[in-house]
Design a protein around this motif. Structure first.
Motif, short mmCIF file in Angstrom:
data_model
loop_
_atom_site.label_atom_id
_atom_site.label_comp_id
_atom_site.label_asym_id
_atom_site.label_seq_id
_atom_site.Cartn_x
_atom_site.Cartn_y
_atom_site.Cartn_z
N UNK A 138 1.18 -1.11 -0.17
CA UNK A 138 -0.30 0.16 -0.03
C UNK A 138 0.70 1.14 0.18
N UNK A 139 1.95 1.07 0.72
CA UNK A 139 2.90 2.91 0.89
C UNK A 139 3.95 1.67 1.02
N UNK A 140 4.68 1.39 -0.11
CA UNK A 140 6.45 0.64 -0.59
C UNK A 140 6.87 1.25 -0.07
N UNK A 141 8.70 1.38 0.81
CA UNK A 141 9.51 1.62 0.70
C UNK A 141 10.38 1.59 -0.41
N UNK B 208 1.97 11.44 0.41
CA UNK B 208 0.62 10.88 -0.79
C UNK B 208 -0.22 9.33 0.29
N UNK B 209 -0.88 8.98 -0.46
CA UNK B 209 -2.04 7.98 0.72
C UNK B 209 -2.24 9.00 2.08
N UNK B 210 -3.32 10.03 2.05
CA UNK B 210 -3.85 10.60 3.54
C UNK B 210 -5.40 10.48 2.85
N UNK B 211 -5.74 9.88 4.34
CA UNK B 211 -7.60 9.46 3.72
C UNK B 211 -7.99 10.14 4.93
N UNK B 212 -9.30 10.65 4.84
CA UNK B 212 -10.24 11.31 5.86
C UNK B 212 -9.14 12.29 6.97
N UNK C 272 -0.70 13.91 -3.19
CA UNK C 272 -1.56 15.32 -3.43
C UNK C 272 0.26 15.43 -3.86
N UNK C 273 -0.30 16.94 -4.93
CA UNK C 273 0.20 17.81 -5.69
C UNK C 273 0.40 19.25 -4.99
N UNK C 274 1.34 20.23 -5.15
CA UNK C 274 1.07 21.35 -5.18
C UNK C 274 1.04 22.11 -6.51
N UNK C 275 1.14 23.27 -5.98
CA UNK C 275 0.72 24.04 -7.73
C UNK C 275 1.95 23.79 -8.59
N UNK C 276 2.69 23.75 -8.36
CA UNK C 276 3.80 23.86 -8.72
C UNK C 276 4.41 22.52 -9.64
N UNK C 277 3.46 22.09 -9.92
CA UNK C 277 3.19 20.36 -10.48
C UNK C 277 4.00 19.16 -8.94
#
Length: 221
Positions: A46-49, A205-209, A195-200
């Motif tokens: 789900x959230x690999x390193x 990653x993987x934030x919910x609720x 989640x990406x900022x205005x500059x791309x």
């Protein structure tokens, strides 16, 4: 984060019944077995390193690493490396519900949550009401969502969007797990998001609720 996910093999990861430590031990003990690549892919699915996976991959027998499956795994590692927090988000261009090309770059200048999901994925559908609330709260504060579906059937995809009242932009290539954007971002389990900022630039990653809402409260001042 303990939640039911759907991974590439369509099996909820919690059903495997092995801890991360047990999976790592299995990889190290079976370095010459080509099937070990499947075990390796289950580590942090789900959230690999990517650094951890790369180290374990390099410990496998050369024949395993140079096999077709090994080369595919190297491509997966490359995708993970290129989509870490702080990296420039790779481009996405797929067709929207009207059959028109739509690109992630069309949302440049906004904070964008790229949401990887599918109509057939129960955890994704369960998460959708939370996303609806988040979108209602932040959509007028320079925030957008781009839904990227792992569906294969247009009708099911379209119906889920309408049924769940997902009023943001949606795209898909209708290739299921072979979705090109999913491969570019190394997505092997859903739901996932970036989640990406205005500059791309990838900022989370993987934030919910509540975790997602807290992050948006922090950055959308």
């Amino acid at each position: 984060m303990k939640k039911l996910l759907f991974i590439f093999s369509f099996i909820p990861c919690l059903l495997f019944g092995q801890t991360k430590e047990e999976l790592i031990a299995s990889v190290k003990a079976n370095s010459k077995d080509p099937q070990t690549l499947q075990t390796l892919q289950r580590i942090g699915v789900y959230d690999p390193n990517h650094k951890e996976l790369e180290t374990l991959f390099k410990g496998l027998d050369k024949k395993v690493r140079k096999s077709n499956s090994g080369k595919l795994f190297e491509r997966y590692l490359s995708a993970l490396k290129n989509t870490q927090v702080g990296k420039k988000a790779p481009s996405i261009t797929q067709l929207d519900l009207a059959g028109e090309p739509y690109a992630l770059s069309d949302l440049k200048g906004k904070y964008v949550l790229v949401d990887f999901w599918a109509s057939w994925c129960p955890p994704c559908r369960k998460e959708n009401p939370n996303l609806v609330k988040t979108y209602a709260t932040f959509k007028d504060k320079n925030f957008e969502i781009l839904g990227v579906s792992f569906d294969k059937e247009f009708a099911a995809w379209d119906k889920a969007i309408k049924d769940d009242n997902l009023t943001w932009k949606h795209v898909s290539d209708l290739q299921g797990w072979n979705n090109s954007a999913g491969q570019t971002y190394g997505v092997k389990a859903i739901p996932q998001n970036i989640l990406i900022d205005p500059n791309g630039i990838i900022v989370a990653k993987n934030l919910h609720g509540d975790a997602l809402n807290a992050k948006l409260q922090e950055i959308l001042k």
